[in-house]
Design a protein around this motif. Structure first.
Motif, PDB file in Angstrom:
ATOM      1  N   PHE A 198       2.030  -0.130  -0.847  1.00  0.00           N
ATOM      2  CA  PHE A 198       1.282   0.640   0.135  1.00  0.00           C
ATOM      3  C   PHE A 198       2.182   1.643   0.856  1.00  0.00           C
ATOM      4  N   ASN A 199       3.389   1.228   1.161  1.00  0.00           N
ATOM      5  CA  ASN A 199       4.329   2.133   1.832  1.00  0.00           C
ATOM      6  C   ASN A 199       4.612   3.369   0.979  1.00  0.00           C
ATOM      7  N   LEU A 223       2.627   4.658  -1.288  1.00  0.00           N
ATOM      8  CA  LEU A 223       1.433   5.485  -1.426  1.00  0.00           C
ATOM      9  C   LEU A 223       1.216   6.385  -0.220  1.00  0.00           C
ATOM     10  N   ILE A 236      -0.395   5.765   2.707  1.00  0.00           N
ATOM     11  CA  ILE A 236      -1.814   5.696   3.051  1.00  0.00           C
ATOM     12  C   ILE A 236      -1.986   5.659   4.575  1.00  0.00           C
ATOM     13  N   TRP A 246     -10.351   4.242   5.149  1.00  0.00           N
ATOM     14  CA  TRP A 246      -8.979   4.652   4.873  1.00  0.00           C
ATOM     15  C   TRP A 246      -8.981   5.942   4.081  1.00  0.00           C
ATOM     16  N   ARG A 275      -0.696   4.684  10.187  1.00  0.00           N
ATOM     17  CA  ARG A 275      -0.345   4.094   8.893  1.00  0.00           C
ATOM     18  C   ARG A 275      -1.204   2.876   8.600  1.00  0.00           C
ATOM     19  N   VAL A 285      -0.568   0.393   6.799  1.00  0.00           N
ATOM     20  CA  VAL A 285       0.129  -0.890   6.669  1.00  0.00           C
ATOM     21  C   VAL A 285      -0.038  -1.747   7.914  1.00  0.00           C
ATOM     22  N   ILE A 316      -4.193  -5.771   4.390  1.00  0.00           N
ATOM     23  CA  ILE A 316      -4.068  -5.105   3.090  1.00  0.00           C
ATOM     24  C   ILE A 316      -4.506  -6.060   1.995  1.00  0.00           C
ATOM     25  N   ASN A 343      -7.925  -3.011  -2.391  1.00  0.00           N
ATOM     26  CA  ASN A 343      -7.671  -1.686  -1.826  1.00  0.00           C
ATOM     27  C   ASN A 343      -6.452  -1.033  -2.477  1.00  0.00           C
ATOM     28  N   LEU A 344      -5.448  -1.855  -2.790  1.00  0.00           N
ATOM     29  CA  LEU A 344      -4.256  -1.316  -3.449  1.00  0.00           C
ATOM     30  C   LEU A 344      -4.643  -0.720  -4.804  1.00  0.00           C
ATOM     31  N   TYR A 351      -6.482   2.684  -4.319  1.00  0.00           N
ATOM     32  CA  TYR A 351      -5.708   3.856  -3.937  1.00  0.00           C
ATOM     33  C   TYR A 351      -4.668   4.254  -4.985  1.00  0.00           C
ATOM     34  N   TRP A 360       1.464   1.104 -11.615  1.00  0.00           N
ATOM     35  CA  TRP A 360       2.342   0.364 -10.698  1.00  0.00           C
ATOM     36  C   TRP A 360       3.363  -0.389 -11.542  1.00  0.00           C
TER      37      TRP A 360
END
Length: 451
Positions: free
Chosen positions: A89-90, A92, A94, A117, A137, A139, A143, A147-148, A151, A159
């Motif tokens: 997530f960091n 990306l 988001i 989001w 953010r 994060v 999470i 959702n991961l 996105y 990934w």
């Protein structure tokens, strides 16, 4: 292979610590299977194999060739599933809107009322309303894998999870479930997939924890590199640096590498440095076999700390066991005195010390030596049902330690007696490695006698 420029730096050509790019050597079979898996929507991928065989190099070059974009998470020992999801997530970047805009959508087409989001990269400066969106953010919010997947898929990314095997054992079930989430989400996002790189048996672990994934994962083993392809690495280096390695040197380097491209790169790098080659030569330069011994000395000196760390890792006692502590087992393996050895042969050696020894858990403990838990110092041949040392350098180091019964400290390798004993044992092990490769590949090799 396309030439990008005429002058290359040595460190661009021989890269023992980084994925090879310019000198990358394709291995047709594994390359074909990886290409098929990348093109199959929903297919999750696990690349596995021993450390140093070129997993990362293979994947990096294939992703580049396929023009696939990705984010990468590097696992470290003890990482949890939450840790790796948060890391993704960091990357990306988001964000979510704290204050909603008066308009329902911006020029990028993201509906801010329908989606809580938003992806920061998708927001443009030319919003239809003058009201600005205050962002925070994501994060800081709960999470989820769903959702991961959403996105990562929206950005048309894969990934990549490096060193997948280092994830905590208790977390492996969740990892299998996340792969299933990504597989289900691929119906909407065709390029979405997880590509995990790990040690031997990594793929088996995922299937073990979630049998539904059996036919939905591409389990791709990256094997040891054969002599022919190891020599191709050297030949590629010759081409771009405008140099010539003596044929005897090519034979030795490719044999001593024991199937590990990283060792080939390292030895070639050292030899070039010793011959004052720092970049592409204007006039073709020949590297003679007379400089090989000096390069080997340098390699051994440079690797001595690595040998020490591997030995300590392999022999670390987690739970003390009678007759089955790691050092006890290594001593028994050395006493078998064979290149390939079975569980029964190890058991017979231990029984000479303790006749009552049963060895019900012996295979389990020997298998540990094939895993990162014990630095992968052994390998297992499924065809012969026997084990062998993964690297002649490590085998020689262990034999020397056991033979001389010395305390391992930073100066042990530097003592003259230890070094001479080590080189004497190593010469024997490398000669055996030479015979094994000749048997497998039927090639002629240089003389080892002067080392």
């Amino acid at each position: 292979m396309k030439e990008k420029k005429t002058v290359y730096q040595l460190e661009e050509i021989f890269t023992p610590s980084q994925p090879a790019d310019i000198t990358f050597v394709e291995r047709s079979e594994i390359n074909k299977r990886l290409d098929r898996a990348l093109r199959t929507p929903g297919k999750q991928i696990i690349l596995y194999g021993y450390s140093g065989v070129g997993k990362t190099t293979l994947l990096a070059n294939k992703l580049k060739e396929s023009e696939l974009k990705y984010i990468k998470t590097n696992c470290i020992t003890g990482m949890t599933i939450n840790d790796i999801i948060l890391d993704a997530f960091n990357q990306l970047d988001i964000y979510y809107p704290v204050e909603k805009s008066k308009t329902k959508s911006n020029s990028s087409g993201i509906d801010l009322n329908l989606s809580f989001w938003v992806i920061k990269a998708g927001l443009k400066d030319d919003n239809k309303s003058e009201t600005k969106i205050s962002q925070k953010r994501a994060v800081e919010l709960p999470i989820t894998p769903q959702n991961l997947a959403k996105y990562i898929g929206a950005k048309e990314l894969c990934w990549v999870i490096e060193d997948f095997h280092k994830i905590e054992e208790s977390q492996k079930t969740q990892m299998a479930q996340i792969m299933k989430v990504f597989m289900d989400s691929s119906t909407e996002y065709k390029k979405l997939k997880i590509i995990a790189l790990g040690a031997v048996n990594s793929a088996r672990e995922v299937v073990q924890y979630d049998p539904e994934m059996r036919n939905r994962i591409a389990e791709l083993e990256v094997p040891l590199m054969d002599i022919h392809n190891l020599k191709r690495i050297i030949s590629n280096g010759e081409k771009y640096l405008n140099i010539d390695f003596d044929d005897a040197i090519k034979n030795r380097i490719s044999t001593y590498s024991s199937g590990l491209p990283a060792v080939t790169h390292n030895l070639c790098l050292i030899m070039c440095e010793l011959n004052n080659i720092r970049d592409s030569q204007s006039i073709r330069k020949k590297i003679l076999s007379t400089s090989f011994n000096e390069a080997m000395e340098e390699f051994l000196e440079e690797s001595s700390d690595s040998f020490k760390i591997i030995y300590e890792h392999a022999t670390k006692i987690i739970h003390k066991r009678k007759n089955e502590n790691p050092l006890d087992l290594l001593q028994a393996i050395v006493q078998v005195n064979k290149e390939n050895f079975s569980i029964s042969e190890i058991k017979e050696i231990i029984q000479t010390i303790n006749s009552a020894y049963i060895g019900n858990n012996l295979k389990k403990y020997i298998d540990e030596f094939c895993s990162p838990i014990r630095s992968e110092i052994l390998r297992f041949n499924e065809n012969s049902n026997k084990y062998y040392f993964s690297n002649p350098f490590i085998k020689a180091y262990i034999q020397c330690i056991l033979k001389k019964d010395v305390n391992i400290d930073s100066n042990s390798f530097k003592s003259e007696g230890f070094r001479e004993e080590f080189k004497s044992i190593l010469k024997i092990e490398l000669s055996l490695a030479k015979k094994a490769f000749i048997l497998d590949f039927g090639e002629e090799f240089g003389n080892f006698e002067d080392f």
